[in-house]
Design a protein around this motif. Structure first.
Motif, PDB file in Angstrom:
ATOM      1  N   GLN A  81      14.866  11.562   6.767  1.00  0.00           N
ATOM      2  CA  GLN A  81      13.886  11.872   5.718  1.00  0.00           C
ATOM      3  C   GLN A  81      13.068  13.111   6.084  1.00  0.00           C
ATOM      4  O   GLN A  81      12.795  13.968   5.240  1.00  0.00           O
ATOM      5  N   VAL A  82      12.682  13.214   7.362  1.00  0.00           N
ATOM      6  CA  VAL A  82      11.925  14.388   7.812  1.00  0.00           C
ATOM      7  C   VAL A  82      12.769  15.645   7.661  1.00  0.00           C
ATOM      8  O   VAL A  82      12.276  16.681   7.172  1.00  0.00           O
ATOM      9  N   ALA A  83      14.044  15.573   8.066  1.00  0.00           N
ATOM     10  CA  ALA A  83      14.922  16.734   7.971  1.00  0.00           C
ATOM     11  C   ALA A  83      15.113  17.163   6.511  1.00  0.00           C
ATOM     12  O   ALA A  83      15.087  18.363   6.191  1.00  0.00           O
ATOM     13  N   GLN A  84      15.283  16.185   5.625  1.00  0.00           N
ATOM     14  CA  GLN A  84      15.460  16.494   4.202  1.00  0.00           C
ATOM     15  C   GLN A  84      14.202  17.140   3.618  1.00  0.00           C
ATOM     16  O   GLN A  84      14.284  18.124   2.870  1.00  0.00           O
ATOM     17  N   GLN A  85      13.057  16.584   3.970  1.00  0.00           N
ATOM     18  CA  GLN A  85      11.809  17.145   3.436  1.00  0.00           C
ATOM     19  C   GLN A  85      11.530  18.535   4.016  1.00  0.00           C
ATOM     20  O   GLN A  85      10.993  19.402   3.325  1.00  0.00           O
ATOM     21  N   TYR A  86      11.911  18.751   5.262  1.00  0.00           N
ATOM     22  CA  TYR A  86      11.750  20.081   5.853  1.00  0.00           C
ATOM     23  C   TYR A  86      12.607  21.097   5.116  1.00  0.00           C
ATOM     24  O   TYR A  86      12.148  22.199   4.780  1.00  0.00           O
ATOM     25  N   ASP A  87      13.870  20.731   4.861  1.00  0.00           N
ATOM     26  CA  ASP A  87      14.767  21.632   4.135  1.00  0.00           C
ATOM     27  C   ASP A  87      14.241  21.905   2.727  1.00  0.00           C
ATOM     28  O   ASP A  87      14.308  23.034   2.228  1.00  0.00           O
ATOM     29  N   GLU A  91      13.131  25.390   1.138  1.00  0.00           N
ATOM     30  CA  GLU A  91      13.797  25.843  -0.088  1.00  0.00           C
ATOM     31  C   GLU A  91      12.790  26.153  -1.197  1.00  0.00           C
ATOM     32  O   GLU A  91      12.955  27.112  -1.964  1.00  0.00           O
ATOM     33  N   LYS A  92      11.729  25.351  -1.278  1.00  0.00           N
ATOM     34  CA  LYS A  92      10.743  25.529  -2.349  1.00  0.00           C
ATOM     35  C   LYS A  92       9.666  26.556  -2.011  1.00  0.00           C
ATOM     36  O   LYS A  92       8.829  26.860  -2.869  1.00  0.00           O
ATOM     37  N   LEU A 218       6.596  15.686  -0.797  1.00  0.00           N
ATOM     38  CA  LEU A 218       6.848  16.057   0.601  1.00  0.00           C
ATOM     39  C   LEU A 218       5.773  15.491   1.536  1.00  0.00           C
ATOM     40  O   LEU A 218       5.379  16.133   2.504  1.00  0.00           O
ATOM     41  N   TRP A 219       5.333  14.286   1.265  1.00  0.00           N
ATOM     42  CA  TRP A 219       4.214  13.701   1.991  1.00  0.00           C
ATOM     43  C   TRP A 219       4.467  13.564   3.489  1.00  0.00           C
ATOM     44  O   TRP A 219       3.574  13.789   4.309  1.00  0.00           O
ATOM     45  N   LEU A 220       5.693  13.219   3.861  1.00  0.00           N
ATOM     46  CA  LEU A 220       5.980  12.923   5.264  1.00  0.00           C
ATOM     47  C   LEU A 220       5.926  14.185   6.131  1.00  0.00           C
ATOM     48  O   LEU A 220       5.268  14.210   7.175  1.00  0.00           O
ATOM     49  N   ILE A 221       6.609  15.237   5.709  1.00  0.00           N
ATOM     50  CA  ILE A 221       6.628  16.458   6.505  1.00  0.00           C
ATOM     51  C   ILE A 221       5.235  17.091   6.551  1.00  0.00           C
ATOM     52  O   ILE A 221       4.817  17.642   7.578  1.00  0.00           O
ATOM     53  N   LEU A 222       4.494  16.990   5.446  1.00  0.00           N
ATOM     54  CA  LEU A 222       3.129  17.533   5.426  1.00  0.00           C
ATOM     55  C   LEU A 222       2.212  16.751   6.363  1.00  0.00           C
ATOM     56  O   LEU A 222       1.363  17.342   7.056  1.00  0.00           O
ATOM     57  N   ALA A 223       2.381  15.430   6.398  1.00  0.00           N
ATOM     58  CA  ALA A 223       1.561  14.612   7.293  1.00  0.00           C
ATOM     59  C   ALA A 223       1.906  14.890   8.753  1.00  0.00           C
ATOM     60  O   ALA A 223       1.023  14.923   9.619  1.00  0.00           O
ATOM     61  N   ILE A 224       3.192  15.117   9.048  1.00  0.00           N
ATOM     62  CA  ILE A 224       3.609  15.446  10.415  1.00  0.00           C
ATOM     63  C   ILE A 224       3.018  16.787  10.839  1.00  0.00           C
ATOM     64  O   ILE A 224       2.518  16.937  11.964  1.00  0.00           O
ATOM     65  N   ILE A 225       3.058  17.764   9.937  1.00  0.00           N
ATOM     66  CA  ILE A 225       2.468  19.079  10.233  1.00  0.00           C
ATOM     67  C   ILE A 225       0.974  18.932  10.513  1.00  0.00           C
ATOM     68  O   ILE A 225       0.442  19.504  11.478  1.00  0.00           O
ATOM     69  N   ALA A 226       0.283  18.155   9.687  1.00  0.00           N
ATOM     70  CA  ALA A 226      -1.161  17.945   9.874  1.00  0.00           C
ATOM     71  C   ALA A 226      -1.440  17.263  11.210  1.00  0.00           C
ATOM     72  O   ALA A 226      -2.386  17.629  11.921  1.00  0.00           O
ATOM     73  N   GLY A 227      -0.602  16.269  11.561  1.00  0.00           N
ATOM     74  CA  GLY A 227      -0.793  15.569  12.831  1.00  0.00           C
ATOM     75  C   GLY A 227      -0.584  16.477  14.024  1.00  0.00           C
ATOM     76  O   GLY A 227      -1.408  16.509  14.944  1.00  0.00           O
ATOM     77  N   LEU A 246       0.000  24.639  -1.154  1.00  0.00           N
ATOM     78  CA  LEU A 246       1.124  25.251  -1.880  1.00  0.00           C
ATOM     79  C   LEU A 246       2.008  24.190  -2.521  1.00  0.00           C
ATOM     80  O   LEU A 246       2.470  24.363  -3.661  1.00  0.00           O
ATOM     81  N   VAL A 247       2.248  23.092  -1.812  1.00  0.00           N
ATOM     82  CA  VAL A 247       3.053  21.997  -2.382  1.00  0.00           C
ATOM     83  C   VAL A 247       2.323  21.376  -3.568  1.00  0.00           C
ATOM     84  O   VAL A 247       2.926  21.114  -4.623  1.00  0.00           O
ATOM     85  N   GLY A 248       1.022  21.132  -3.423  1.00  0.00           N
ATOM     86  CA  GLY A 248       0.244  20.571  -4.523  1.00  0.00           C
ATOM     87  C   GLY A 248       0.201  21.486  -5.724  1.00  0.00           C
ATOM     88  O   GLY A 248       0.135  21.033  -6.871  1.00  0.00           O
ATOM     89  N   LEU A 249       0.261  22.798  -5.485  1.00  0.00           N
ATOM     90  CA  LEU A 249       0.182  23.781  -6.561  1.00  0.00           C
ATOM     91  C   LEU A 249       1.378  23.689  -7.504  1.00  0.00           C
ATOM     92  O   LEU A 249       1.282  24.067  -8.682  1.00  0.00           O
TER      93      LEU A 249
END
Length: 334
Positions: A81-87, A91-92, A218-227, A246-249
């Motif tokens: 899930q982390v890898a997919q959200q990172y990709d 991409e976005k 993309l909640w998971l990858i964003l939370a990992i980045i924040a952590g 940017l994601v929220g935008l």
């Protein structure tokens, strides 16, 4: 003539040593990172020893096994899930940047910022591929990581040898005091490491819950980045807001602002409530001094300096307290 030659030699030697230290400072930082790596496992091993009474070798082995199993379990549960959200985040990213530009290009400041972004795009700048350029590298970014890990492993095998070796460089009358000081500094760094790891986990959990409630994809990858960025006080939390905004935008300006508000609330709770609670035994670090030291280290050593500035400041403050403040008090008492 002899006096002139002697002075010239001393100045040349000083300049040479200063140049070598400046050129190799990144290597010294990697060595310091290796010390932190070894202290992290020592800290876990110390807790195991405290709970069980087992010797250092068994406790240290169990600490390594625990971390490996923990990492393997996390990777198994959420790795895909982390890898997919990172990709998906990568991409976005162009779409996020375009959305951001469309929101701000009508203002004078926004127009200048859009021009800067267009210049970066025209030069084929890629945020993800070039992020490692922030680190002034000696062996390449991955090479630096391997060097840090090997430093840590070597120190972890026999830390007492390195402590005694360093103490041997000091006068014989000071060696016992030097060993005590190094051990005390190591304990302070262990406390700091335990505190920062708990803060990283706390920020990750709270951010993940908040983003899930808001329905951010993309909640998971964003939370990992924040952590992870919590490891860098002051600067890290500010950087973590950028990808979240940017994601929220993509869902609208209102959603983006709500996401920013969430991050600010999480940081306020961590800084004002959770952080002081778990750092009550930690050496007090004035926030302004931490920020100043981060900026200085960033200018001279790049990303590694910013990343390791706070634990390095713990060492600097210990040195000042032990060899300057206590010394001044002793002289005053005399």
């Amino acid at each position: 003539m002899q006096k002139t030659l002697a002075i010239t030699f001393v100045v040349a030697l000083f300049v040479s040593v200063l140049y070598i230290l400046t050129a190799s400072f990144t290597i010294l930082l990697l060595g310091f990172g290796g010390i932190l790596f070894s202290l992290f496992f020592e800290s876990i091993a110390g807790k195991i020893n405290q709970w069980t009474g087992w010797n250092r070798a068994i406790s240290l082995s169990l600490s390594i096994i625990f971390i490996i199993l923990f990492y393997s379990g996390i990777s198994f549960l959420i790795g895909n899930q982390v890898a997919q959200q990172y990709d998906e985040l990568e991409e976005k990213l162009p779409e996020m940047v375009e959305t951001f530009k469309s929101q701000i290009e009508d203002t004078a400041i926004g127009e200048r910022l859009v021009k800067k972004l267009d210049d970066m795009e025209s030069s084929d700048f890629d945020l993800f591929d070039n992020a490692e350029m922030l680190f002034k590298s000696t062996f390449g970014f991955l090479g630096d990581i391997y060097a840090l890990l090997f430093f840590g492993i070597f120190i972890l095998v026999n830390p007492a040898m390195y402590v005694k070796g360093f103490a041997a460089l000091t006068p014989k009358s000071e060696r016992k005091h030097t060993v005590e000081f190094l051990n005390e500094t190591g304990e302070n760094l262990k406390i700091w490491l335990r505190a920062i790891v708990l803060e990283m986990i706390f920020v990750f959990i709270l951010t993940a819950i908040g983003l899930l409630i808001l329905g951010i994809d993309l909640w998971l990858i964003l939370a990992i980045i924040a952590g992870f960025l919590t490891f860098i006080p002051n600067i890290g939390p500010a950087l973590a807001i950028i990808p979240a905004f940017l994601v929220g935008l993509l869902s609208g300006l209102q959603t983006a602002l709500i996401v920013v508000a969430l991050y600010l609330v999480v940081q306020a709770v961590e800084t004002g409530i959770f952080g002081p609670f778990i750092r009550q035994k930690l050496l007090s670090l004035p926030p302004a001094l931490v920020l100043l030291f981060q900026l200085i280290m960033g200018v001279f050593t790049g990303g590694w300096g910013v990343l390791l500035a706070t634990p390095l400041l713990v060492v600097v403050i210990n040195v000042v307290q032990e060899y300057y403040i206590k010394g001044a008090l002793e002289e005053g008492a005399q």
